[in-house]
Design an enzyme around this catalytic site. Structure first.
Site, PDB file in Angstrom:
ATOM      1  N   ASN A 105       0.792  -1.209   0.000  1.00  0.00           N
ATOM      2  CA  ASN A 105       0.000   0.000   0.000  1.00  0.00           C
ATOM      3  C   ASN A 105       0.839   1.280   0.000  1.00  0.00           C
ATOM      4  O   ASN A 105       0.550   2.223  -0.743  1.00  0.00           O
ATOM      5  CB  ASN A 105      -0.889  -0.023   1.244  1.00  0.00           C
ATOM      6  CG  ASN A 105      -2.325   0.159   0.851  1.00  0.00           C
ATOM      7  OD1 ASN A 105      -2.610   1.067   0.069  1.00  0.00           O
ATOM      8  ND2 ASN A 105      -3.200  -0.686   1.334  1.00  0.00           N
ATOM      9  N   THR A 125       2.615  -8.078  -0.983  1.00  0.00           N
ATOM     10  CA  THR A 125       2.519  -7.941   0.471  1.00  0.00           C
ATOM     11  C   THR A 125       1.928  -9.214   1.047  1.00  0.00           C
ATOM     12  O   THR A 125       0.978  -9.764   0.501  1.00  0.00           O
ATOM     13  CB  THR A 125       1.674  -6.724   0.920  1.00  0.00           C
ATOM     14  OG1 THR A 125       1.467  -6.837   2.344  1.00  0.00           O
ATOM     15  CG2 THR A 125       0.302  -6.661   0.278  1.00  0.00           C
ATOM     16  N   ILE A 126       2.522  -9.672   2.141  1.00  0.00           N
ATOM     17  CA  ILE A 126       1.954 -10.839   2.805  1.00  0.00           C
ATOM     18  C   ILE A 126       0.624 -10.479   3.459  1.00  0.00           C
ATOM     19  O   ILE A 126      -0.132 -11.358   3.844  1.00  0.00           O
ATOM     20  CB  ILE A 126       2.908 -11.439   3.872  1.00  0.00           C
ATOM     21  CG1 ILE A 126       3.193 -10.444   5.002  1.00  0.00           C
ATOM     22  CG2 ILE A 126       4.214 -11.910   3.250  1.00  0.00           C
ATOM     23  CD1 ILE A 126       3.789 -11.112   6.237  1.00  0.00           C
ATOM     24  N   ASP A 127       0.323  -9.171   3.575  1.00  0.00           N
ATOM     25  CA  ASP A 127      -0.905  -8.750   4.248  1.00  0.00           C
ATOM     26  C   ASP A 127      -2.158  -8.970   3.409  1.00  0.00           C
ATOM     27  O   ASP A 127      -3.266  -8.995   3.943  1.00  0.00           O
ATOM     28  CB  ASP A 127      -0.814  -7.258   4.630  1.00  0.00           C
ATOM     29  CG  ASP A 127       0.241  -7.011   5.686  1.00  0.00           C
ATOM     30  OD1 ASP A 127       0.546  -7.949   6.445  1.00  0.00           O
ATOM     31  OD2 ASP A 127       0.772  -5.886   5.750  1.00  0.00           O
ATOM     32  N   GLY A 183      -0.125  -9.004  10.802  1.00  0.00           N
ATOM     33  CA  GLY A 183      -1.384  -8.428  10.335  1.00  0.00           C
ATOM     34  C   GLY A 183      -1.811  -7.317  11.279  1.00  0.00           C
ATOM     35  O   GLY A 183      -2.396  -7.570  12.306  1.00  0.00           O
ATOM     36  N   ARG A 184      -1.486  -6.072  10.905  1.00  0.00           N
ATOM     37  CA  ARG A 184      -1.803  -4.937  11.777  1.00  0.00           C
ATOM     38  C   ARG A 184      -3.272  -4.554  11.678  1.00  0.00           C
ATOM     39  O   ARG A 184      -3.915  -4.256  12.657  1.00  0.00           O
ATOM     40  CB  ARG A 184      -0.964  -3.709  11.374  1.00  0.00           C
ATOM     41  CG  ARG A 184       0.378  -3.654  12.025  1.00  0.00           C
ATOM     42  CD  ARG A 184       1.082  -2.375  11.631  1.00  0.00           C
ATOM     43  NE  ARG A 184       1.142  -2.234  10.180  1.00  0.00           N
ATOM     44  CZ  ARG A 184       2.232  -1.915   9.490  1.00  0.00           C
ATOM     45  NH1 ARG A 184       3.363  -1.696  10.120  1.00  0.00           N
ATOM     46  NH2 ARG A 184       2.203  -1.798   8.190  1.00  0.00           N
ATOM     47  N   LEU A 221      10.106 -14.905  10.086  1.00  0.00           N
ATOM     48  CA  LEU A 221      10.099 -16.126   9.272  1.00  0.00           C
ATOM     49  C   LEU A 221       8.863 -16.221   8.384  1.00  0.00           C
ATOM     50  O   LEU A 221       8.929 -16.747   7.277  1.00  0.00           O
ATOM     51  CB  LEU A 221      10.210 -17.353  10.179  1.00  0.00           C
ATOM     52  CG  LEU A 221      11.627 -17.589  10.711  1.00  0.00           C
ATOM     53  CD1 LEU A 221      11.618 -18.554  11.877  1.00  0.00           C
ATOM     54  CD2 LEU A 221      12.550 -18.087   9.610  1.00  0.00           C
ATOM     55  N   ARG A 264       7.484 -14.101   6.689  1.00  0.00           N
ATOM     56  CA  ARG A 264       7.599 -13.320   5.448  1.00  0.00           C
ATOM     57  C   ARG A 264       8.856 -13.674   4.659  1.00  0.00           C
ATOM     58  O   ARG A 264       9.078 -13.129   3.580  1.00  0.00           O
ATOM     59  CB  ARG A 264       7.563 -11.821   5.738  1.00  0.00           C
ATOM     60  CG  ARG A 264       8.776 -11.318   6.488  1.00  0.00           C
ATOM     61  CD  ARG A 264       8.638  -9.860   6.845  1.00  0.00           C
ATOM     62  NE  ARG A 264       9.931  -9.307   7.228  1.00  0.00           N
ATOM     63  CZ  ARG A 264      10.114  -8.115   7.776  1.00  0.00           C
ATOM     64  NH1 ARG A 264       9.074  -7.336   8.011  1.00  0.00           N
ATOM     65  NH2 ARG A 264      11.315  -7.688   8.082  1.00  0.00           N
TER      66      ARG A 264
END
Lengths: 397, 397
Positions: free
Chosen positions: B110, B138-140, B185-186, B294, B296
């Site tokens: 983002n 992004t892993i998110d 994950g914020r 790890l 990511r």
């Protein structure tokens, strides 16, 4: 005489302890044992007669699954038999006699070998003919009179692979940073030493290695980091959970350190303490990573040599029982390209700890010497070469 | 006109961001670009003209290595371009003009799309013909107008595999215990949701799943655990780092929560807070595990579908540049068994966040519904089946 055996698992898990269980079952099936029992949760469960029949493993498909299953199929315990407590020993023998057990196998580390020693000695005194046989496993690699303990090579493979990936992750930002990776090992640095495998493929990617074998000095630690950060942006540190100061005290945030049934210290993470220490004194970005239980249960990174030998060592324990051996631990030694199985008097194992050889530590540079690499590589990699992934580094960064 | 491009990587790493870089390089080589530059540490390095020539990747061997290298080959940054700061935008354009760059590619999440939006808008205003193209990673998994973000499937594969192994490890002792696994994950629970994959193969092994999409209530949390521990000995919880209470406050031990350059909260672990909470109120054994970096960077558990698509999306970005697209992000969508590539106006992506669909959350049971499984499985497993290892469980325990 028809034979009936019981098998237990004890202590912390490894990735190959179920392969050893499978080996014992395979051996017992081949030797036509009348009954193969498993203790649920080791001695703890045995005292409540919590047992399962393992004959169902005639089905090869499940045996294959068992070989590759992490943690402990039968469950574990940390039950300590005290020397003077004859009543517990008597109760165990009574239960074993009730089920007409001829052979008792216990797969575990140092504490489990203590159990085998106590029970085999007691059985001899009261002329009980049950064979008590210890089968080694521990990621700590600290058992005496054995070349390595099953479970250790797989844990090394996990630690080296993960550290390699963490090292690549740690250097992405152009800021001064320290990454601390805390690795299991209360008394010996065997597992932490495997961090050096990464340096063999990617030189100087793991900057400092700290193990319980050397006294941990905070001032020297901070100086070492300062020195590294003068030459490069990122400092990566591998550290055993059990590092201690000059007074023998664990380095930990947790002042209320607890002991388990065997009197072992249990702390809450030296990496968090070190993170705070570095933050307070050097003021750079610090990350603390605990590999936690994954280093002992990451079956997806098991060493195939480890699995093969764990399976063989289980079957070999049945041979020892058929030869009427008792009060022994099965052993493994490396001879050229072969791994040889044998056994040793349990008194030579129980309650001793094999320290990491001091002469393999480069204490000045906080690195591990080539002698260790020569020792460990054949336990993990069939090719005899370190097979860490071939990644690409931007050297100019 | 001869073309010259520059490529940057920004934000947090994923396991496939270098595959995307390789895809752009491959595409540029094929289209006979005169120059292929890489920015060292994104915009941050570009401002200091820290660049490398990537033409050396004509050597296919290195390109293959690059595809499988974790973290970020070119390094990263978290550089925020502020709307009103025209001088920075001007400086960037000046540097790009100096090197006669025609196409600018930025691989990121983002925040990186925010950079593409600012630069492409500014370039249009000052009639600069450089194409600014965003490439997602992004892993998110929280970018808008794309079916999934490259990097996410691999991170899911790591989380599910590790959680499966942790679940097997957690049940070995016959004592009441709680294991909390904290997952990145914020703002959205996309990655934490993948814990449900374990339950599909080993039912009820992950007991509770907590994500930022729902308000976190401490009392309800403790009640849920108490309830689980009435029925079984072990409770395993997957939790997003970004869970928040009814006031929108992060659940964390760290009262001094800091913000990064983009204003994102950075906390020091909700799992340690939850560990203390459970310890104080329920008094059972509690373990807190943070999967840390790890999740990511674990390249050894990458999803092959993820790698393939990341590579394709990189090459496709070159096509967009040749078509003189600017102010766009490349997108990917799934159509039956095919993944289709396209692009979207950058304004429709930058500074929006795609939340996890509330209707996919079984909030009452703290589980994730089948709709999510149907969505995520084709991103990870070619067979269309969840390929977690086939382990053996002792059901009687």
């Amino acid at each position: 005489m028809s034979r009936k055996c019981i098998i237990g698992q004890s202590g912390g898990p490894t990735v190959v302890i179920n392969a050893t269980l499978a080996g014992v079952i395979q051996g017992a099936l081949k030797a036509d044992y009348e009954k193969i029992y498993g203790m649920i949760n080791g001695i703890d469960g045995l005292l409540d007669e919590k047992m399962v029949d393992l004959s169902s493993f005639k089905d090869q498909k499940n045996l294959f699954k068992l070989i590759h299953t992490p943690a402990m199929y039968l469950g574990s315990c940390r039950y300590k038999i005290f020397e003077k407590d004859q009543s517990i020993k008597q109760r165990i023998i009574t239960i074993l006699n009730k089920y007409e057990i001829t052979d008792f196998f216990y797969i575990g580390g140092n504490d489990s070998m203590d159990t085998i020693e106590k029970l085999s000695t007691y059985a001899k005194i009261c002329n009980c003919p049950i064979n008590f046989i210890g089968i080694p496993k521990t990621i700590d690699n600290d058992l005496m009179n054995i070349d390595y303990t099953p479970g250790y090579p797989s844990a090394c493979h996990y630690v080296a692979t993960s550290l390699c990936e963490i090292a690549f992750d740690s250097v992405i930002y152009p800021i001064k940073s320290v990454t601390i990776v805390e690795i299991m090992g209360r008394d010996a640095g065997w597992l932490t030493a495997s961090a050096q495998l990464v340096n063999e493929v990617y030189p100087d990617s793991i900057d400092l290695i700290y193990m319980p074998e050397n006294i941990f000095d905070e001032n020297d630690f901070l100086e070492q980091i300062k020195d590294k950060l003068k030459k490069k942006d990122h400092c990566i540190i591998a550290v055993s959970e059990g590092i201690r100061d000059q007074y023998g005290m664990c380095v930990s945030l947790d002042s209320g350190i607890q002991k388990d049934a065997f009197g072992h210290l249990s702390n809450n993470g030296c990496s968090n303490y070190l993170k705070k220490l570095i933050g307070d004194h050097l003021g750079c970005k610090v990350r603390a990573i605990q590999l936690s239980t994954l280093q002992r249960c990451a079956a997806h990174l098991a060493s195939y040599i480890d699995i093969e030998n764990a399976l063989r060592i289980g079957s070999y324990a049945i041979n020892c029982a058929l030869d009427k051996r008792t009060g022994i631990m099965v052993t493994i030694s490396k001879n050229r390209n072969e791994f040889l199985l044998s056994h040793v008097d349990i008194h030579k194992v129980a309650n001793h700890v094999k320290p990491f050889p001091l002469e393999w530590i480069d204490e000045k540079n906080k690195k591990i010497k080539k002698e260790y690499i020569d020792y460990v590589v054949p336990l993990i990699y069939k090719s005899g070469q370190i097979e860490l992934p071939q990644y690409l580094q931007l050297n100019e960064r």
